[in-house]
Every structure is written in structure tokens, then in C-alpha cells.
Design an enzyme around this catalytic site. Sequence first.
Site, PDB file in Angstrom:
ATOM      1  N   GLU A 474       0.865  -1.181   0.000  1.00 47.69           N
ATOM      2  CA  GLU A 474       0.000   0.000   0.000  1.00 47.69           C
ATOM      3  C   GLU A 474       0.905   1.236   0.000  1.00 47.69           C
ATOM      4  O   GLU A 474       1.228   1.746  -1.049  1.00 47.69           O
ATOM      5  CB  GLU A 474      -0.935  -0.046   1.209  1.00 47.69           C
ATOM      6  CG  GLU A 474      -2.104   0.908   1.116  1.00 47.69           C
ATOM      7  CD  GLU A 474      -3.215   0.540   2.097  1.00 47.69           C
ATOM      8  OE1 GLU A 474      -4.073   1.388   2.303  1.00 47.69           O
ATOM      9  OE2 GLU A 474      -3.209  -0.589   2.639  1.00 47.69           O
ATOM     10  N   TRP A 542     -11.737  12.585   4.325  1.00 47.12           N
ATOM     11  CA  TRP A 542     -10.573  12.355   3.470  1.00 47.12           C
ATOM     12  C   TRP A 542     -10.359  13.568   2.563  1.00 47.12           C
ATOM     13  O   TRP A 542      -9.295  14.180   2.569  1.00 47.12           O
ATOM     14  CB  TRP A 542     -10.751  11.064   2.665  1.00 47.12           C
ATOM     15  CG  TRP A 542     -10.336   9.839   3.412  1.00 47.12           C
ATOM     16  CD1 TRP A 542      -9.229   9.086   3.173  1.00 47.12           C
ATOM     17  CD2 TRP A 542     -10.995   9.228   4.539  1.00 47.12           C
ATOM     18  NE1 TRP A 542      -9.154   8.049   4.071  1.00 47.12           N
ATOM     19  CE2 TRP A 542     -10.223   8.100   4.918  1.00 47.12           C
ATOM     20  CE3 TRP A 542     -12.151   9.506   5.252  1.00 47.12           C
ATOM     21  CZ2 TRP A 542     -10.570   7.286   5.976  1.00 47.12           C
ATOM     22  CZ3 TRP A 542     -12.509   8.684   6.315  1.00 47.12           C
ATOM     23  CH2 TRP A 542     -11.722   7.588   6.676  1.00 47.12           C
ATOM     24  N   GLU A 750      -2.806   0.696  13.320  1.00 45.39           N
ATOM     25  CA  GLU A 750      -3.947   1.024  12.465  1.00 45.39           C
ATOM     26  C   GLU A 750      -5.262   0.717  13.168  1.00 45.39           C
ATOM     27  O   GLU A 750      -6.220   1.485  13.065  1.00 45.39           O
ATOM     28  CB  GLU A 750      -3.844   0.213  11.169  1.00 45.39           C
ATOM     29  CG  GLU A 750      -4.970   0.447  10.186  1.00 45.39           C
ATOM     30  CD  GLU A 750      -4.796  -0.363   8.915  1.00 45.39           C
ATOM     31  OE1 GLU A 750      -5.342   0.041   7.879  1.00 45.39           O
ATOM     32  OE2 GLU A 750      -4.105  -1.406   8.961  1.00 45.39           O
TER      33      GLU A 750
END
Length: 876
Positions: A474, A542, A750
Site C-alpha cells: 500500500e 478524506w 492502524e
Amino acid sequence: MTTPSFEASPATDTATKVTALRTADDSGLVATPLPEPRLSWSLTGDRPGVLQHAYEVQVAADRSFTGTVSSGEVESGAVTDHPWPAGPLGSREVRHWRVRVRTDVGWTQWSQPARVEAALLDAGDWTARPVHVPSDRGRTSPGPVPLLRREFDLPAEPVSARLYVTSLGVHRTGVNGRPVSGELLEPGWTSYPNRLLYATYDVTGLLSPGRNALSAAVGDGWYRGHLTWHKNRDVYGDTSALLAQLEVTLADGGTVTVVTDDRWRGGYGGLLAADLYDGCARDLRQEPHGWRLPGFDDRDWERAAVLPLPAGLTQRAHPPVRVVQVIRPELSTLPDGTIAVDAGENVTGVLRLRADGPAGGTVTVRHAEVLDDDGRLLTGILRGARATDEYTLSGGTVELEPEFTFHGFRHAEIDASPGVTVEHVEVAVMAGDLRRIGEFHCSDDRVNALYANVVRSQRGNFLAVPTDCPQRDERLGWTGDIMAFAPTACATFDSRSFLDSWLTDLGIEQRPDGAVPLVIPDVDLGELPPMDLPFAGTTAGWGDAATVVPTALFDAYGHRSLLGRHYATMRAWVDFTVGRLDDDGTWSGNAQLGDWLDPAAPPEDPARATTDSAYVATAFVAHSARLLADAARELGRTDDAERYAELHRRTAEAAWRKWGGHARTTQTGCALALEFGIAPAAERAAVGESLAALVLANDGRIATGFLGTPFVLPALSGSGHTAEAYRLLLNTECPGWLYQVECGATTMWERWDAMRPDGTIDTEKAGTMLSFNHYAYGAVAAWLYGSVAGLRATSPGYRTIEIAPRPGSALTSAGATIATPYGTVSVAWSVRGDTLTVDAELPPGTTGRFLPPEGLHSAQPVTGLGSGRHRLVLRG
């Protein structure tokens, strides 16, 4: 322009000095991409209460400052982001500048001069063109790394030499066998079709009269290597290439220019593969020894092929990636003979080895963040990233270090074939070489460990772009992560130029309708694991990185020009969200990621949070509208300021009408209602009570995800519930910050529940979306600075400062320092009995105010603080 007489205004404040002259270019390179550099400085001196009232900047062609251009006397109390008073620099042009300021006492002496040199500012300055090895083009899998070289003659001693260099891919360039810098993974990752960064190096000391060689290896990097969990390749192009232009001035006055063109030769060596996700494979038997030196026989190599000049060439203005720390790890030998490596902390970087063995012997290094139940590397959560470096020896003792890759790991395993001995191991920690500016400490070692984890996670993820994680397949510039973390990032490391560059790409990648992609640089994500949700659009929280990150940068560093540069992007995002509002003024019609990874969300659906995602989205519309209104006001855009302030009011009222009752039932709901101005003034106290009650009812465990976590502690302390805020901070049960610390975390996780209390990993529950180095929840450190230590900026760049410590729980002391644009500001407090002692220091040019904790009083009332040291003693 005027040139005031120095004699007409002699120095009368000789106790104050102007120091640390700097431009907005933090690259550390010999040249700047800014034709009109923005200017900043700091003041030093022991005299208390220093204030700047005006300044004068002079610019000249030489250090003697004859024929100067002057700004004249400019009224300003700010030391940051002042305009260049002379004409724009031309390419390669050198100028010198100096500053003096008028303080409350009078004029200071002139500062020591600073030098500024322009890089190549126009595409027409480039006579070089990118070159590549023809047989490398079209490769669809990791393969041998191309090598490129050119020899040339210098007929006289070089007195000045500049190398302007970049690549399609990532390069390591050398002159006469010596690297031109210690910078890694250059030129980083940008929106390559629109903006490609280059670097300018002074290579005078690497050249000599006679024969010389310029060489480079060019790896795949982000340009054509694997990207995302789909491991797409050739996202930007199907070949690696080098662009280099060397300009040399000789002692006899002559010049020599060497450029990448079809006179270059290309071949391959022992670097058989190099991928950011998969690692590096090297066969030392295939190394073409001496290929970087003059005299190497490259007749069997291919003639290089030429590509068009890339668009958007500009010099990098932010710090590069470097090795920033070297760690000696703990080594042990497993029953099968494998060497187990424990770095002692979760890092981003590579292993350096010294090995000895016969030709054909092998060494294999694998990496992972954590161990499985059998004490071996847990690699399943890396998903498609092999994270493996492989070496084949040529015989004898050799130093081994991978190129063009990096790994996120604490643990590694080294397998050596029979006859091979590994003699030395060290961990080279890689990061963007940002200057550390913030420190925090307190009397609770667990909180100190938490803070250290935040610092490591920022360091490990600020690598070319602000990534989500450094280990699995990622490593993308997720907008939601940096939205949550930006205020902490800006207080801990000097993140201005780094995030300014990233925001430039955000503006480039922003869609015509104003939508902001989920990751910057924008790459096709396909389905988002683990939801298998096709998500081609954008999402609240976001996309709000477009407003939150510029605001955080302006608040921390005071650069109004930066705010102006990104204003259009901020406004386009807010206008996009306005277009998504329903008739009732709320954003309810789109799929949202919401309060991502709320601890109560199902593991298989991290977006299904307890707080309604439509409420969260609408709250963020209001929040960004208010930030945009504030930015417009700063920039003198009065109409926009009024328009977007009204949008904030309308959207907040709509959100409260629809979800006011629901908001009171979740920690995130209450936090956003308070911090975003959603709750009406008359109901704020009640919402604060609801939030405090939720914390107590949950036994101090946190119940927020990515979007709620940055705001929950500020909402508690801001509404007068400091005790409950400390209860949340100091909780050691899952989920909670100190639960991670109790489990031995050295970086932020996370997921709140990434590890069981016994140290095992529940991969069945978490699946493969499980990172142990994710900085989002590290947003807590902003509250440690601002409330626990009590150090806050009340105007951009810390020109005015609030000292407002809020002791609580069993903490007996705390403190913080931040190297602000004005200088270092610090606060430290300690409690003994009913007495609170606060020591604060403010740098010259700043003022402050002290807000005592409720119930404590000073024998001498404090109305304001000037620069210098202060001790405040309060009793209950």
C-alpha cells in the site's frame, strides 16, 4: 525601490540580533526553484520583551552589498514569509540578502548575509533529454536495473560545477565513482505526468582535469514499479530513464556542459530486481566492476535512447529521504540456524550486513513488523509485498545493502547458505529528513512512550509522501490519515515544505468538479480491502485534507503565501461538498468511509461506525466551510469570508436539526458537535456533559475511529471535562492509547485491537488490513502539546502564544518545547501539594498570555507575557 542610508538609522538595539535567514526552500540543495523567494528570519537576544515593529531587506549581487536593492522600511511584526524586494531571479543567478529590524528599542545591526542561487527555472534551460536503455522498455515485471554512463574530458581545473538531475524512476547518480549525495529514492513521488522534481548538486569537488565519468542506476520506484494491493505496474510509464545536465566552469574561463543524450551507453549489472514492495535481488558475480569510473569498457553496452523532456520540471523544495538513524539490533539464532533480528522498535528502512562466503553463496533477508505464535515472522499481513532482499556472493567479504526499496519492520530473519557467515548487522532507518522541532515529556513513562510512538510513526511514514503505512502493498498518500494528523505533524517535525509539496499534487489531482481523490498522488485503487467496495468517488474527512492541511500549516508556520497558493483547492473542495447537499442541507446521499475503524465497527466492514456517516460528512462540510472562511479573511477575500461563514452556520444548523439527538450518543458525535461548532451555543455544555458521561460509561475506553479521534480529547478539555480527558488518555484497556503501549507497541497501530493482551495477533478477525505503523491515532499528541503541557499558538506561526497547562490525574509534571518560526518556546510545570509551578520561555518577537487552571491563583496577577523567561507559582 529605495536605498535608505545606513548612517541615517544606526543600530541602537545592539542586544538583539537577526539570525537564521531562510527562504521557503527547505531542500538543502545549492539552488532554489523560487524566482522570488519568500524570506524569513528569527531574532535572538537575552533582553526580555523584544518585539519587532519593522524590517528592511537588502538584496545585492555580492556580499559587499554595493548597488543594493532595498525593501525600504516595512512595518511588520512578523518574521516569516516576507516578499522578495528585488526583481525575479533568472536561471543560475546568484544574489545575497540581509535583514535588519526595528524593535521596541530601535534598529538592530544588519544580519550576516545569506546566499540564494536560482536553479533551472524554464524548460528552455534544459538541453538534456531523458535517456533509457532500449532493451529495458516494455518490461512488465521486476527485472534488472538499468545502468547508464557517459565519459567526458575537462581540459582545465573545474572551479564550479552544477549537476541538475532527475529520473523517471528512482536514481543513484555518481561522478567518478562517488555518489553526488546521500539522498535516497530521488526524485520521490509526485503527480509525474504534471510535475517531476529534480535536484541541483554542487559537484565541483568530485571532478578533476582530464577524463571523468558520470553514471547512474535507475530503479523502477513509484514510476513503473508495483503500486497498491493490486500490484499494478507501469502506472506512469514503461521504461526508466535518467535526465541529467552537468554544467562546469573551468579555471581558464571556459565551460563544459554534459547532458543526457544518445551518446550515453546503457547496460545491466548485478542488481537483478528492485521493487518498493518486494525488495531487492542482487548477484554480485554479475557486477560490472568499475562501471562508474573513467576507463570502463562499455563497448558491449547499448546506445541510449532519448525521450521527450517531461512536463512540469521543477526543483525539489522540501527535504530529501536519507538514512536518519543507525540502530545496532539484537541478534539471536533460531533452531534452524536462521539469524533472528530485533531492531527494538518498529522502523522504516533496510538492513545493512557484512557477510563472508564463497562465490555462489546466498544471503536472504525477510522482514516483518511482528512475530507469529511460533516466534517467526508474521508475513501474511504484508499481503502482496514480499519485503525480501536476496544476495548472491562473488566470494570474500562484502558489505550488503539493498537499493531502491524500503521495508517497514521491527523483526527480520537472515538465512545464509552453507559456508556463508554474517559478520555484522545494522538497521539503517530511512525517512524524509525533516527537522525535529517538537518535544514532550511528563511524569508518566507510559505517556512518554506513547509520545515516542507518535514520533516514530510520523518519521516512518513521511517518506517522499505522507503514507498510511510503510510495510504492506500500500504505502499510499491517504488523505484521511494526514487530515487527522496534520496539527501533530506540524508541531513535531518541520513539515511545512514537505506537506506544501504534497498539497501541490493534491491541487493537480483534484478533479474538475472539486472532488479530492482518496490518495495523493492519485492511483487507481479498484476495490478497497477488506470491504470489496467499488469506491471511485471521494469521501468526507478524506477530501477535507484540502482545507485542514493548509490550515494546519498556516497555523504552525505563519506563511500566508502558502495559504494563498492552496486557496483555490480549498474552495473547490468546499464547493464540491455544497453540490452534494440535499434539500435539507445535509450530505446524506453518498457512500462514505465515515469514522473509519471505529472500534465497534465489524472487522469486515470498518466503515460501519457507531456514528452515522452522513452526520459525520455533514459536520465536515461545516468544518471545512469555517476553515475556508477563516482563510478568506486572512487573504482579504471579504465576500468569500462572509459566504463560507454563512455556509458553516447553515450546515451546522441542518446537521443539528437532523442528528442532534444521535450526536449525543457517541463519542465522535459529541466531539464533532463541539469542535466543529455544530452544537448551538446554548447546548454546548450539555453536549460536553454527554461526552464525559459516555467516557465514564465506557470505563475510559475510547470509542472513536480515524475521524473522531483527533477531536475527542480537545472536546473534553474544551468543555471543562479535563478529568474525563485524562481518564481516556490513561486507560490501559482495549481500546485505548496506553493499551498499545502496555502491549509493547513502538509505533501507532492502524486498529485499536491489533494485538491481544497476550501479545498474539488475531488475523482471522482483522484480516490482512493490519498495520502496526499508522500515524492517524497519533493525533493525540496535539492534545499533549496543547493541553497537558499547555503550549498553544493563538496566532499564525506562534507570534502570540497561550500558556495554559491543565494538570490532571496522577501526573506531577509535564512540559513541551517547539522550535517555532520565531525561536524555541517552552513550558514546563510541576505539582507539589497544592502548588503548581510553571516555567515558560518565549522567543524574541512574541507575546503570550497565561491561563491558570481553574481553582488555582497566582500571588501576582498575570496579564501578559513578553519574550524571555517566566516563572509562575500558583496555589489552590
